[in-house]
Enzyme design. Structure first.
Site, PDB file in Angstrom:
ATOM      1  N   ALA A  45      59.977  68.275  82.208  1.00  8.97           N
ATOM      2  CA  ALA A  45      58.527  68.236  81.990  1.00  8.97           C
ATOM      3  C   ALA A  45      58.199  67.753  80.582  1.00  8.97           C
ATOM      4  O   ALA A  45      57.235  66.998  80.388  1.00  8.97           O
ATOM      5  CB  ALA A  45      57.926  69.616  82.236  1.00  8.97           C
ATOM      6  N   GLY A  96      59.624  71.661  90.201  1.00 11.74           N
ATOM      7  CA  GLY A  96      58.551  72.451  89.603  1.00 11.74           C
ATOM      8  C   GLY A  96      58.273  71.966  88.200  1.00 11.74           C
ATOM      9  O   GLY A  96      58.387  70.774  87.909  1.00 11.74           O
ATOM     10  N   GLU A  97      57.862  72.888  87.322  1.00 13.92           N
ATOM     11  CA  GLU A  97      57.558  72.588  85.916  1.00 13.92           C
ATOM     12  C   GLU A  97      56.327  71.707  85.753  1.00 13.92           C
ATOM     13  O   GLU A  97      55.984  71.312  84.649  1.00 13.92           O
ATOM     14  CB  GLU A  97      58.733  71.894  85.204  1.00 13.92           C
ATOM     15  CG  GLU A  97      60.029  72.662  85.197  1.00 13.92           C
ATOM     16  CD  GLU A  97      61.142  71.920  84.470  1.00 13.92           C
ATOM     17  OE1 GLU A  97      60.867  70.868  83.833  1.00 13.92           O
ATOM     18  OE2 GLU A  97      62.291  72.386  84.518  1.00 13.92           O
ATOM     19  N   GLY A  98      55.676  71.303  86.845  1.00 12.35           N
ATOM     20  CA  GLY A  98      54.570  70.366  86.761  1.00 12.35           C
ATOM     21  C   GLY A  98      54.996  68.916  86.787  1.00 12.35           C
ATOM     22  O   GLY A  98      54.175  68.018  86.556  1.00 12.35           O
TER      23      GLY A  98
END
Length: 352
Positions: A103, A318-320
């Site tokens: 990210a 995930g993590e954006g």
């Protein structure tokens, strides 16, 4: 909600806020009048219309986006629902602080501001530049045995998230998460919001093998059995959520209240957005679903929300990260409506 000062006058002399339907017609006419066949830019045109509606202007901007990653630990991780040990949450928080996570790298590459929030990582509070310590607790309880958090903790996490999501300085917000065990938590929350068997939402998370997946399913089915088949949003979050994912749900609401576009990431972030939507139905127009995760439950939740994501790249980190990758598409869509010539302004003949 929205940037009323930039609202254009539309036919009849009314502002968009006075007549939303008239504004949408004006925005659609503006998109159709660009130097292209109508509809030829596909979903970018739909996205441009959505951005215009959120910002209430025919000259939308998409210059600034912030990714906020919320991190916390889950008690249920100790039951063996993840391929990674719980300590990885803390280690990854330190990796974020060092700028070495996916990210971080993507945000730097795309010119997106990066923010990090410790919502309740197990162990002593960490410190570092760019880290906000908003610790609701020292990790949640194991939801396999009892409620993950108290109603008061859930309410506080929503409130703190709302404040973070509403912070000024950017037109778009994206939210990521980090917490070993949070795909299990998201599966349970989604099951309780949608009234579905949790087994239909369970995936491999961080990479479980077949035996690990079967164990995870057994643990989550037992956890789901503690409560009735369907729960109200705050009850589902308190029983099965994580401090980071509850805060994320609050952040979605806060960002929408501030008139921002919200780029929704993968499975876990989408479940948080679903909870937020149940609590605040008006925020739906603010949600841009960035991508379809490889996590099996994500497709189920997207379908239940009537959402069609922009990308499908097989991501499940995930993590954006998926939300970040959608940001250039948002920028392009806004620029098309704002800067692209119309047939009239360019002196180009339209369709005969």
């Amino acid at each position: 909600m929205g940037q009323e000062t930039n609202a254009p006058t539309i036919p009849g002399g009314e502002t968009p806020s006075a007549d939303p339907a008239a504004f949408l017609r004006a925005a659609q006419a503006a998109i159709d009048g660009k130097t292209k066949p109508p509809g030829s830019l596909g979903r970018l045109e739909t996205l441009a219309l959505q951005i215009a509606r959120v910002q209430q202007t025919l000259e939308p901007t998409a210059e600034r986006c912030r990714l906020t990653v919320f991190a916390a630990d889950h008690g249920i991780a100790q039951a063996g629902v993840s391929a990674f040990p719980q300590e990885v949450t803390r280690q990854m928080l330190q990796n974020f602080l060092a700028g070495g996570a996916a990210a971080n790298v993507m945000a730097r590459t795309l010119g997106v501001e990066f923010a990090l929030v410790d919502a309740g990582v197990k162990g002593p509070a960490l410190e570092g530049p760019g880290l906000a310590s908003v610790r609701i607790g020292n990790g949640t309880n194991s939801s396999a045995e009892r409620a993950a958090m108290s109603a008061a903790q859930c309410h506080r996490a929503l409130r703190e998230g709302r404040l973070i999501g509403g912070e000024p300085g950017h037109e778009a917000a994206s939210f990521g998460e980090m917490g070993i065990g949070n795909t299990s938590s998201a599966s349970l929350v989604a099951a309780k919001l949608l009234g579905l068997p949790v087994g239909s939402l369970v995936g491999r998370g961080t990479g479980l093998d077949d035996n690990g997946l079967a164990r995870k399913r057994r643990i989550l089915e037992a956890a789901a059995g503690r409560t009735p088949g369907e729960l109200e949003p705050e009850a589902a979050l308190a029983e099965y959520g994580g401090f980071e994912t509850v805060m994320l749900a609050g952040a979605v609401m806060g960002a929408a209240e501030a008139g921002k576009l919200v780029l929704v990431d993968g499975f876990i972030a989408t479940v948080s957005a679903l909870a937020a939507l149940r609590m605040m139905p008006s925020l739906k127009r603010h949600l841009v679903f960035a991508h379809r995760s490889a996590e099996s439950g994500h497709a189920v939740v997207l379908e239940a929300m009537g959402a069609e994501p922009l990308l499908d790249l097989g991501l499940r980190l995930g993590e954006g990260t998926g939300a970040l990758l959608a940001w250039p598409l948002v920028q392009a869509a806004a620029a098309i409506l704002r800067d692209m010539s119309s047939f009239r302004s360019a002196g180009v003949s339209g369709k005969s």
